[in-house]
Design a protein around this motif. Structure first.
Motif, PDB file in Angstrom:
ATOM      1  N   PHE A   4       0.548  -1.122   0.061  1.00 55.14           N
ATOM      2  CA  PHE A   4      -0.168   0.179  -0.160  1.00 55.14           C
ATOM      3  C   PHE A   4       0.767   1.444  -0.233  1.00 55.14           C
ATOM      4  CE2 PHE A   4      -2.541   3.395   1.713  1.00 55.14           C
ATOM      5  CZ  PHE A   4      -3.419   3.376   1.464  1.00 55.14           C
ATOM      6  N   GLN A   5       0.579   1.915  -1.061  1.00 55.47           N
ATOM      7  CA  GLN A   5       1.591   3.190  -1.272  1.00 55.47           C
ATOM      8  C   GLN A   5       1.010   4.107  -1.444  1.00 55.47           C
ATOM      9  OE1 GLN A   5       5.233   2.217  -3.169  1.00 55.47           O
ATOM     10  NE2 GLN A   5       5.775   4.318  -3.658  1.00 55.47           N
ATOM     11  N   LEU A   6       1.546   5.555  -0.814  1.00 55.16           N
ATOM     12  CA  LEU A   6       0.806   6.868  -1.177  1.00 55.16           C
ATOM     13  C   LEU A   6       1.884   7.548  -2.162  1.00 55.16           C
ATOM     14  CD1 LEU A   6      -0.722   6.632   1.562  1.00 55.16           C
ATOM     15  CD2 LEU A   6      -1.207   8.662   1.455  1.00 55.16           C
ATOM     16  N   SER A   7       1.318   7.909  -3.496  1.00 57.33           N
ATOM     17  CA  SER A   7       1.302   8.987  -3.881  1.00 57.33           C
ATOM     18  C   SER A   7       1.947  10.095  -4.172  1.00 57.33           C
ATOM     19  CB  SER A   7       0.718   9.399  -5.667  1.00 57.33           C
ATOM     20  OG  SER A   7       0.641   7.333  -6.079  1.00 57.33           O
ATOM     21  N   ALA A   8       3.059  10.718  -3.729  1.00 57.45           N
ATOM     22  CA  ALA A   8       3.472  12.195  -3.545  1.00 57.45           C
ATOM     23  C   ALA A   8       2.385  13.004  -4.679  1.00 57.45           C
ATOM     24  CB  ALA A   8       5.095  12.608  -3.836  1.00 57.45           C
ATOM     25  N   LEU A   9       2.202  14.400  -3.787  1.00 62.87           N
ATOM     26  CA  LEU A   9       1.657  14.853  -4.351  1.00 62.87           C
ATOM     27  C   LEU A   9       2.224  16.133  -5.407  1.00 62.87           C
ATOM     28  CD1 LEU A   9      -2.340  16.038  -2.185  1.00 62.87           C
ATOM     29  CD2 LEU A   9      -1.188  14.002  -4.001  1.00 62.87           C
ATOM     30  N   GLU A  10       2.516  15.721  -6.116  1.00 58.80           N
ATOM     31  CA  GLU A  10       4.331  16.606  -6.865  1.00 58.80           C
ATOM     32  C   GLU A  10       3.818  16.362  -8.535  1.00 58.80           C
ATOM     33  OE1 GLU A  10       8.038  15.589  -4.808  1.00 58.80           O
ATOM     34  OE2 GLU A  10       8.267  15.073  -7.361  1.00 58.80           O
ATOM     35  N   TRP A  11       4.010  17.641  -9.172  1.00 58.05           N
ATOM     36  CA  TRP A  11       4.224  17.373 -10.838  1.00 58.05           C
ATOM     37  C   TRP A  11       4.906  18.578 -10.656  1.00 58.05           C
ATOM     38  CZ3 TRP A  11      -0.009  17.899  -7.008  1.00 58.05           C
ATOM     39  CH2 TRP A  11      -0.647  16.769  -7.383  1.00 58.05           C
ATOM     40  N   GLY A  12       6.055  18.120 -12.229  1.00 58.47           N
ATOM     41  CA  GLY A  12       6.813  18.531 -12.465  1.00 58.47           C
ATOM     42  C   GLY A  12       8.498  17.713 -12.054  1.00 58.47           C
ATOM     43  N   ALA A  13       9.920  18.147 -12.578  1.00 57.48           N
ATOM     44  CA  ALA A  13      10.815  18.258 -12.237  1.00 57.48           C
ATOM     45  C   ALA A  13      11.903  18.553 -12.173  1.00 57.48           C
ATOM     46  CB  ALA A  13      10.959  16.169 -12.735  1.00 57.48           C
ATOM     47  N   GLY A  14      11.659  19.821 -11.897  1.00 71.27           N
ATOM     48  CA  GLY A  14      13.129  20.763 -11.893  1.00 71.27           C
ATOM     49  C   GLY A  14      13.740  20.676 -11.123  1.00 71.27           C
ATOM     50  N   PRO A  15      14.796  21.274 -10.361  1.00 71.53           N
ATOM     51  CA  PRO A  15      15.044  21.691  -9.798  1.00 71.53           C
ATOM     52  C   PRO A  15      14.379  22.743  -9.375  1.00 71.53           C
ATOM     53  CG  PRO A  15      16.593  22.623 -11.347  1.00 71.53           C
ATOM     54  CD  PRO A  15      15.031  21.727 -12.407  1.00 71.53           C
ATOM     55  N   LYS A  16      13.971  23.740  -9.333  1.00 74.32           N
ATOM     56  CA  LYS A  16      13.055  24.614  -8.243  1.00 74.32           C
ATOM     57  C   LYS A  16      11.922  23.906  -8.239  1.00 74.32           C
ATOM     58  CE  LYS A  16      14.094  29.277  -8.442  1.00 74.32           C
ATOM     59  NZ  LYS A  16      14.680  29.648  -7.306  1.00 74.32           N
ATOM     60  N   VAL A  17      11.817  24.395  -6.603  1.00 67.82           N
ATOM     61  CA  VAL A  17      10.860  23.518  -6.224  1.00 67.82           C
ATOM     62  C   VAL A  17       9.573  24.549  -5.341  1.00 67.82           C
ATOM     63  CG1 VAL A  17      10.406  21.386  -4.093  1.00 67.82           C
ATOM     64  CG2 VAL A  17      12.190  21.591  -5.363  1.00 67.82           C
ATOM     65  N   LEU A  18       8.996  24.921  -5.233  1.00 71.99           N
ATOM     66  CA  LEU A  18       7.815  25.612  -5.072  1.00 71.99           C
ATOM     67  C   LEU A  18       6.860  24.379  -4.915  1.00 71.99           C
ATOM     68  CD1 LEU A  18       6.229  28.124  -4.337  1.00 71.99           C
ATOM     69  CD2 LEU A  18       4.873  27.650  -7.117  1.00 71.99           C
ATOM     70  N   GLU A  19       6.128  24.843  -2.994  1.00 68.46           N
ATOM     71  CA  GLU A  19       5.006  24.035  -1.860  1.00 68.46           C
ATOM     72  C   GLU A  19       4.386  24.568  -1.853  1.00 68.46           C
ATOM     73  OE1 GLU A  19       7.349  20.667   0.482  1.00 68.46           O
ATOM     74  OE2 GLU A  19       9.376  21.953   0.323  1.00 68.46           O
ATOM     75  N   VAL A  20       3.306  24.542  -2.134  1.00 65.87           N
ATOM     76  CA  VAL A  20       2.531  25.586  -1.539  1.00 65.87           C
ATOM     77  C   VAL A  20       1.275  24.908  -0.882  1.00 65.87           C
ATOM     78  CG1 VAL A  20       1.630  26.493  -3.869  1.00 65.87           C
ATOM     79  CG2 VAL A  20       0.395  24.310  -3.256  1.00 65.87           C
TER      80      VAL A  20
END
Length: 185
Positions: free
Chosen positions: A3-19
């Motif tokens: 059982f695994q939860l997916s990260a709520l993550e889109w894109g794969a760039g070095p700049k990271v924006l967490e909202v």
């Protein structure tokens, strides 16, 4: 099968924006709707956007809805199922919120009613995964992560690990792009 939860993550760039978003907050909804356009503007190879869920007690069904989103992330469709749940709540926000945070038709709603509404609007079956202990662990992780980073309200924006108060849900996508990738010259 694990059982695994997916990260709520889109894109794969070095700049990271967490909202940090609360699903029924109108300002979080504005932010959520802008994320696809931001990724298109910035380029998925330049930017990673991570959604962190920020349950807030004045949004009375916040905990139930956050749990539903995380439960959806455990399905085969992973983050896309979670996004479908977030968008369903955003599209029908008044059906998941209280009038003035304390009254109105939802006073008679139960958490089971809320879960059924989410399933109907999103088309995502949640009943089985909603009760999993792994989902409880994920809810606790999101809460701890927000607290450890000093997050108190939604939306809050964190760029490369630092809270950035210059960001607002009222900004345009272009304004976000300039803040993330300032033009040098």
């Amino acid at each position: 099968m694990t059982f695994q939860l997916s990260a709520l993550e889109w894109g794969a760039g070095p700049k990271v924006l967490e909202v940090f978003l609360e699903p029924t907050c109108p300002f979080s909804v504005k932010t959520l709707r802008k994320i696809p356009d931001l990724l298109q503007l910035a380029g998925q190879d330049r930017l990673t956007v991570r959604v962190r869920l920020q349950s807030q007690p004045w949004h009375m069904f916040s905990g139930v809805i956050v749990r539903a989103i995380l439960a959806a992330s455990s399905l085969d469709e992973g983050r896309d199922a979670a996004l479908a749940v977030m968008m369903a709540v955003a599209d029908h926000r008044e059906e998941f919120e209280f009038t003035d945070h304390c009254r109105g038709p939802n006073m008679d709603a139960t958490p089971a009613d809320i879960l059924r509404r989410i399933e109907v609007y999103s088309g995502v079956p949640l009943t089985e995964t909603f009760v999993r202990p792994e989902v409880t662990a994920a809810v606790k992780w999101h809460a701890r992560y927000g607290r450890q980073n000093g997050i108190h309200v939604s939306p809050t924006f964190m760029v490369d690990g630092l809270i950035d108060p210059a960001f607002s849900s009222g900004d345009t996508v272009d304004e976000w792009g300039v803040k993330l990738f300032p033009v040098k010259g």
